[in-house]
Scaffold this active site. Structure first.
Site, PDB file in Angstrom:
ATOM      1  N   VAL B  14       0.798  -1.174   0.046  1.00 54.29           N
ATOM      2  CA  VAL B  14      -0.062   0.014  -0.002  1.00 54.29           C
ATOM      3  C   VAL B  14       0.691   1.235  -0.008  1.00 54.29           C
ATOM      4  O   VAL B  14       0.498   2.234  -0.601  1.00 54.29           O
ATOM      5  CB  VAL B  14      -1.069  -0.145   1.244  1.00 54.29           C
ATOM      6  CG1 VAL B  14      -1.598   1.428   1.195  1.00 54.29           C
ATOM      7  CG2 VAL B  14      -1.843  -1.156   1.190  1.00 54.29           C
ATOM      8  N   ALA B  43       9.646   5.483   6.325  1.00 54.46           N
ATOM      9  CA  ALA B  43      10.210   4.559   7.462  1.00 54.46           C
ATOM     10  C   ALA B  43      10.038   3.232   6.878  1.00 54.46           C
ATOM     11  O   ALA B  43       8.911   2.780   6.623  1.00 54.46           O
ATOM     12  CB  ALA B  43       9.418   4.688   8.550  1.00 54.46           C
ATOM     13  N   ILE B 136     -13.621   2.521  -2.319  1.00 53.18           N
ATOM     14  CA  ILE B 136     -14.901   2.908  -2.385  1.00 53.18           C
ATOM     15  C   ILE B 136     -15.070   4.356  -1.356  1.00 53.18           C
ATOM     16  O   ILE B 136     -14.609   3.932  -0.197  1.00 53.18           O
ATOM     17  CB  ILE B 136     -16.048   1.983  -1.722  1.00 53.18           C
ATOM     18  CG1 ILE B 136     -15.781   0.486  -2.920  1.00 53.18           C
ATOM     19  CG2 ILE B 136     -17.444   2.469  -1.972  1.00 53.18           C
ATOM     20  CD1 ILE B 136     -16.751  -0.442  -2.445  1.00 53.18           C
ATOM     21  N   GLU B 190      -4.433 -14.153   3.170  1.00 57.66           N
ATOM     22  CA  GLU B 190      -2.959 -14.258   3.862  1.00 57.66           C
ATOM     23  C   GLU B 190      -2.836 -15.793   4.064  1.00 57.66           C
ATOM     24  O   GLU B 190      -3.638 -16.435   4.074  1.00 57.66           O
ATOM     25  CB  GLU B 190      -3.133 -13.513   5.026  1.00 57.66           C
ATOM     26  CG  GLU B 190      -3.461 -12.103   5.116  1.00 57.66           C
ATOM     27  CD  GLU B 190      -2.483 -11.046   4.660  1.00 57.66           C
ATOM     28  OE1 GLU B 190      -1.207 -11.407   4.763  1.00 57.66           O
ATOM     29  OE2 GLU B 190      -2.783 -10.123   3.969  1.00 57.66           O
ATOM     30  N   LYS B 205     -14.309  -3.304  10.199  1.00 60.62           N
ATOM     31  CA  LYS B 205     -14.891  -2.270   9.431  1.00 60.62           C
ATOM     32  C   LYS B 205     -16.262  -2.031   9.802  1.00 60.62           C
ATOM     33  O   LYS B 205     -16.790  -0.804   9.835  1.00 60.62           O
ATOM     34  CB  LYS B 205     -14.894  -2.796   7.925  1.00 60.62           C
ATOM     35  CG  LYS B 205     -13.397  -2.982   7.121  1.00 60.62           C
ATOM     36  CD  LYS B 205     -13.341  -3.872   6.294  1.00 60.62           C
ATOM     37  CE  LYS B 205     -12.020  -4.079   5.372  1.00 60.62           C
ATOM     38  NZ  LYS B 205     -11.779  -5.177   4.587  1.00 60.62           N
ATOM     39  N   GLY B 302      -6.455  -3.961  -2.513  1.00 59.78           N
ATOM     40  CA  GLY B 302      -5.413  -3.655  -3.493  1.00 59.78           C
ATOM     41  C   GLY B 302      -4.578  -2.617  -3.418  1.00 59.78           C
ATOM     42  O   GLY B 302      -5.137  -1.500  -2.762  1.00 59.78           O
TER      43      GLY B 302
END
Lengths: 437, 437
Positions: B14, B43, B136, B190, B205, B302
């Site tokens: 990301v 960092a 979104i 994962e 979320k 993503g």
């Protein structure tokens, strides 16, 4: 903090909807905005006409310029629609240094370039979320939410009347004239439906979407525009036979060095999300280079949805008027001192349908005993299946979907089901929910 | 105006996506934001690791606190994920008076209440659009776009991994373990899929969505949470037989005096919009009292979509840092001096498929002559129908859908079709478009 005084131009369906929304949700809006917003003046055509909203505390006048010129008014809501008068009033408000909220796509599509130039010169803002796709926050999504993207294209169902007519033609096999008459009877279409069925209304909205997506001037008169009058029920049927639905779309797309702006009936694959937007609903698909495809769906017209967008713009404007941090969007949407620790319901209190699958000894009367237990716990059946798959040996699988019921009752039913000698271990349980599109 | 200096914590997928997006769309973002935003420090865990993005002009360090404490940094992007370190760093940034952008749902769901209290105390903002539903702009839609509404409920597919697995099970008849393995092979899941398949990620979320919808404190530990491990391919098939699809939903709903917050597999009608969201996509449906139902759809994860939300937050933050009007959201999304009058393409240049219906004399060879003309104009056929309805008398109707082609070629074909002696007047023509969901 000093309340914000709002002057309203037009107290028709959308104007009254806005007054009602501000009144009904005053507490909720105050919890979010942190500042009182009140409509103090409204300009109407006829003082004696019955209203669709309370007007206590609102000074009514038949002179809209009196509202625009009133020094106590901070923000003007232009909800009279049309072109000429609205233009003069909005420009006058801007010259008076007032912020403007408008739902008028016709005005913005045709005169937005001059209006925004004047607003920038006079250091005010003109907001217009309600001008496109009603209550869907599509302007905000493109202008702010997707601000990091190079927008490649967008395509939308942005005229609810036209979409309603096409849905009627598809579902009822109606021809265009019948479907239009029904739209008029239901109040979705005007007596003169030209703007809706000839694509002009959609082209107004596409002009706005194209500008904010690509950073071009509003270009209504350069939009290729075709309406839905020429569509026959036969074409809808033939298209369907080949796997397509016919939708009236506004499409804006980048090409090498040029931009396409077009409104026309379009065949889209029946599997596409846009193909499945029915009735008077709107949906806009926006493709950004980073985010990929996104879709925004909701009501494209009506008093409530339009007022939702108008008041959202008003709250944004009020926030922008505060230079101090208390005017910011709060982290959790509501002002910090307005966060309330409402109790959270436990799952025994959930009200929804239930799906369960249970394996039982395939003996006479077992189905009757299970349905008897359901009746005893006052649980109604929505659907039932019995399966005898090889994996279950001599047992049977019973699959039931219940009607909505309090989950506590279902848990008691499961306990008593478990006590039946025919029941095997390993009950599968899921919930069922209905969401009105 | 002085550029805004941004310090980045974390240069993984990301973080690199964010650097790439800021670089690739620098011009476009500058046209919108009116101010240069640049990442000056980052960092990382290991200075020698190969990067997925250019790092010219970025000072790399292994000490994230050095970034947070650097007085030249205006905004900190927290993209390291996880809970403890992220918490310490975000709190340190806030105490240094720096604004924070984070994509960390875990952090916000568990520590948001303390983080936002500290931010309010130190007069900074912490934005978190990327924490829910990836690219979104759902936080913005609820917090701002629907700010006038009393939100009644929301329901969303907010874990793309889980939705991908359920789609695989449905389309391939795969069992859970197979579908999970495929999600892992494709990088959607994962190695330890616990957070995704046990509903924890969705509950993070939902905690955020519930708070901003209802004005309640973040309440992760009070969410009823059930994952998708227990779903069998059989149940998906049985549900389908009864007209349902199984989706893993987060649902927040008001009741009388309490609120439901729940994450669980849910049967929804196959006709519902949410039922038709497939693969790793996300969608959130929000029902407001004024606006009615609205839906927001797009990529939930993503590098690109997440970076899209992170940079949108960054632009919002930069705008908020300006007290002067030039920092506002521009009327047409782009700064007034950045509106460019790009040429608008005429319809002869449109590139799309075409549908046409033509009535012809039903004579031997007519189909061959029409398809011959198509070939002569280098137009390929996608689908073809011939109908002999009574309304056409002795004539036949030919309906053709072409593959995408420049419209100018189709217009020339229509001219030559018109010249055929068998062709009757009244050709019906519509366009066909494909929109990748």
């Amino acid at each position: 903090m000093k309340p914000v005084n709002v002057g309203l131009l037009g107290l028709g369906t959308v104007g009254a909807g806005t007054v009602n929304l501000l009144a009904n949700n005053a507490k909720e809006i105050g919890r979010r905005a942190g500042r009182v917003v009140r409509i103090t003046h409204a300009a109407v055509q006829n003082l004696d006409k019955p209203r669709e909203c309370p007007t206590d505390g609102i000074t009514l006048t038949t002179d809209p310029f009196a509202v625009v010129n009133d020094p106590d008014i901070d923000v003007v809501l232009e909800l009279i629609g049309g072109e000429d008068d609205a233009y003069k009033l909005v420009m006058a408000a801007i010259e008076q240094g007032k912020h403007v909220v408008t739902a008028n796509k016709h005005l913005i599509a045709l005169h937005g370039n001059e209006i925004f130039a004047a607003a920038d010169k006079h250091d005010v803002v003109v907001t217009f979320e309600a001008a496109v796709a009603g209550g869907i926050p599509i302007i905000k999504a493109i202008r702010e939410g997707l601000a990091a993207n190079h927008i490649e294209w967008l395509a939308g169902i942005i005229n609810g009347t036209g979409n309603f007519i096409l849905s009627q033609m598809k579902f009822e096999g109606a021809d265009f004239a019948e479907a239009l008459a029904e739209a008029q009877a239901l109040g979705y279409a005007e007596a003169d439906p030209t703007f809706d069925v000839d694509g002009i209304d959609a082209a107004h909205k596409l002009a706005i979407l194209g500008s904010i997506a690509f950073g071009i001037p509003l270009s209504f008169d350069r939009i290729y525009t075709q309406g839905i009058r020429g569509i026959h029920a036969d074409d809808i049927a033939y298209a369907e036979e080949m796997g397509y639905r016919i939708k009236h779309l506004g499409i804006a797309r980048r090409n090498d060095g040029s931009i396409e702006l077009r409104v026309h009936p379009t065949l889209v694959s029946e599997k596409a999300l846009l193909a499945n937007v029915e009735g008077e609903k709107n949906a806009v698909m926006v493709y950004g280079d980073a985010v990929g495809p996104t879709v925004y769906y909701g009501a494209g017209a009506g008093a409530g949805p339009t007022a939702s967008a108008v008041v959202a713009d008003l709250i944004d404007t009020v926030r922008m008027m505060s230079v101090d941090p208390t005017g910011r969007v709060p982290h959790l949407a509501f002002q910090p001192d307005q966060i309330t620790d409402t109790p959270i319901l436990g799952n025994e209190g959930f009200f929804c349908g239930h799906y369960f699958r249970v394996q039982v000894a395939d003996e006479p009367g077992v189905m009757s005993r299970i349905t008897g237990l359901l009746a005893q716990h006052e649980i109604s059946i929505e659907a039932i299946l019995q399966k005898d798959p090889e994996t279950a040996g001599d047992d049977a699988l019973i699959i039931i979907v219940t009607k909505p019921v309090i989950e506590g009752q279902v848990m008691k039913f499961f306990d008593s089901l478990d006590d039946l000698p025919e029941t095997r271990p390993g009950l599968v349980h899921m919930r069922v929910a209905q969401f009105e599109d």
